[in-house]
Scaffold this active site. Structure first.
Site, mmCIF file in Angstrom:
data_model
loop_
_atom_site.group_PDB
_atom_site.id
_atom_site.type_symbol
_atom_site.label_atom_id
_atom_site.label_comp_id
_atom_site.label_asym_id
_atom_site.label_seq_id
_atom_site.Cartn_x
_atom_site.Cartn_y
_atom_site.Cartn_z
ATOM 1 C CE1 TYR A 107 -16.916 -1.812 8.440
ATOM 2 C CE2 TYR A 107 -14.558 -2.127 8.378
ATOM 3 C CZ TYR A 107 -15.770 -2.607 8.218
ATOM 4 O OH TYR A 107 -15.958 -3.943 7.972
ATOM 5 C CG ASP A 108 -11.814 6.578 7.422
ATOM 6 O OD1 ASP A 108 -11.296 6.369 8.480
ATOM 7 O OD2 ASP A 108 -10.788 6.815 6.592
ATOM 8 N NE ARG A 155 -2.306 2.924 8.400
ATOM 9 C CZ ARG A 155 -3.423 2.354 8.206
ATOM 10 N NH1 ARG A 155 -3.429 1.000 8.760
ATOM 11 N NH2 ARG A 155 -4.493 2.926 7.787
ATOM 12 C CG ASP A 191 -4.323 -7.212 11.080
ATOM 13 O OD1 ASP A 191 -4.581 -6.962 9.617
ATOM 14 O OD2 ASP A 191 -4.971 -7.830 11.807
ATOM 15 C CB SER A 192 -5.491 -1.484 11.192
ATOM 16 O OG SER A 192 -5.618 -1.406 10.034
ATOM 17 C CE LYS A 210 -2.139 -0.257 5.649
ATOM 18 N NZ LYS A 210 -2.087 -1.694 5.888
ATOM 19 C CE LYS A 241 -8.115 7.692 8.788
ATOM 20 N NZ LYS A 241 -8.536 6.528 7.859
ATOM 21 C CG ASN A 287 -1.756 1.037 1.170
ATOM 22 O OD1 ASN A 287 -1.435 2.153 1.217
ATOM 23 N ND2 ASN A 287 -3.022 0.742 1.568
HETATM 24 P P1 IMP Z 1 -5.313 -3.399 7.233
HETATM 25 O O1 IMP Z 1 -5.056 -4.024 8.402
HETATM 26 O O2 IMP Z 1 -4.943 -1.664 7.251
HETATM 27 O O3 IMP Z 1 -5.456 -3.768 5.860
HETATM 28 O O4 IMP Z 1 -6.996 -2.774 7.541
HETATM 29 C C1 IMP Z 1 -7.965 -4.017 7.458
HETATM 30 C C2 IMP Z 1 -9.334 -3.221 7.643
HETATM 31 O O5 IMP Z 1 -9.762 -2.594 8.612
HETATM 32 C C3 IMP Z 1 -9.655 -2.513 6.289
HETATM 33 O O6 IMP Z 1 -9.995 -3.229 5.002
HETATM 34 C C4 IMP Z 1 -10.632 -1.549 6.836
HETATM 35 O O7 IMP Z 1 -11.899 -2.331 6.573
HETATM 36 C C5 IMP Z 1 -10.342 -1.337 8.375
HETATM 37 N N1 IMP Z 1 -9.668 -0.210 8.343
HETATM 38 C C6 IMP Z 1 -8.466 -0.383 8.963
HETATM 39 N N2 IMP Z 1 -7.962 1.145 9.202
HETATM 40 C C7 IMP Z 1 -9.106 1.873 8.671
HETATM 41 C C8 IMP Z 1 -9.169 3.382 8.641
HETATM 42 O O8 IMP Z 1 -8.204 3.970 9.115
HETATM 43 N N3 IMP Z 1 -10.120 3.691 8.117
HETATM 44 C C9 IMP Z 1 -11.264 2.864 7.844
HETATM 45 N N4 IMP Z 1 -11.191 1.733 8.098
HETATM 46 C C10 IMP Z 1 -10.085 1.051 8.315
#
Ligand code: IMP
Length: 205
Positions: A163-164, A190, A78-79, A12, A184, A9
């Site tokens: 989900y923002d 993050r 991971d988030s 990121k 943000k 990404n």
């Molecule tokens: P990842 O681990 O960054 O790939 O995030 C996994 C999922 O978490 C994403 O596909 C979103 O559904 C959700 N997500 C993580 N961070 C955010 C954010 O900053 N805004 C909105 N959704 C988020």
């Protein structure tokens, strides 16, 4: 020392370069390091998934044949969104909630529906991010960050992603999708986790 971030990404990558600037690391993405992996993120926690990704990339670097990459530290994140009234869901399943290909307008509408009748703190939710670091000698570190809010009564805002539009930030009087990306990044889950990891790397390396 080389630092490989296990992501493809570009946003990121920009964020990590900004936050880690000034440290003595040559930062590159997994792709720039020539690693192409499909990693099964099957843990039940953000920490578990971040470690799975970082370990997988670390192992791939060991097998790469490059002496420089064999000595690199690997970072992975991971988030997701945790909603208290839903027992922490969608959590690690945030991307997969209602199906990976389902649009976020549909996912967000469903979450708002599931929270109907809940008010105030009963709508508490947060984005959480865990960053894992795996060193060539096998040492592991993790750092985390949260972005606290409540689930909005209706989606709002055009910026951001995922989900923002439904995470309302009482401190700012707006949703995460109404903040500019610069605003943000300064206060996000993050950003906080990366900053925490920067402090850990400063004392460890
Ligand atoms: P990842 O681990 O960054 O790939 O995030 C996994 C999922 O978490 C994403 O596909 C979103 O559904 C959700 N997500 C993580 N961070 C955010 C954010 O900053 N805004 C909105 N959704 C988020």
């Amino acid at each position: 020392m080389k630092l490989v971030f296990a992501t493809g990404n570009l946003n990121k990558m920009r964020e990590i370069r900004e936050i880690m600037s000034g440290l003595d690391f040559d930062i590159c993405s997994m792709k720039e390091a020539g690693i192409d992996l499909d990693i099964d993120e099957n843990a039940e926690t953000f920490e578990g998934n971040a470690l799975i990704k970082a370990r997988a990339v670390r192992n791939a670097l060991d097998a790469s044949g490059s002496e420089e990459l064999k000595k690199a530290v690997v970072l992975a994140d991971d988030s997701g969104l945790e909603i208290d009234a839903l027992g922490g869901a969608p959590g690690v399943y945030s991307a997969r909630f209602m199906g990976e290909d389902t649009g976020y307008d549909i996912k967000n509408a469903e979450i708002i529906k599931r929270l109907s009748g809940k008010t105030g703190k009963q709508r508490a939710a947060r984005f959480r991010c865990v960053i894992a670091a795996v060193f060539p000698d096998g040492r592991e570190l993790t750092a985390s960050g949260c972005f606290e809010g409540v689930i909005a009564n209706a989606p709002g805002g055009e910026n951001g992603f995922g989900y923002d539009p439904i995470l309302f930030l009482p401190e700012y009087g707006m949703t995460a999708a109404q903040l500019s990306s610069e605003e943000k990044n300064k206060i996000s889950h993050r950003g906080k986790a990366l900053f925490e990891m920067r402090k850990l790397l400063e004392t460890t390396c």
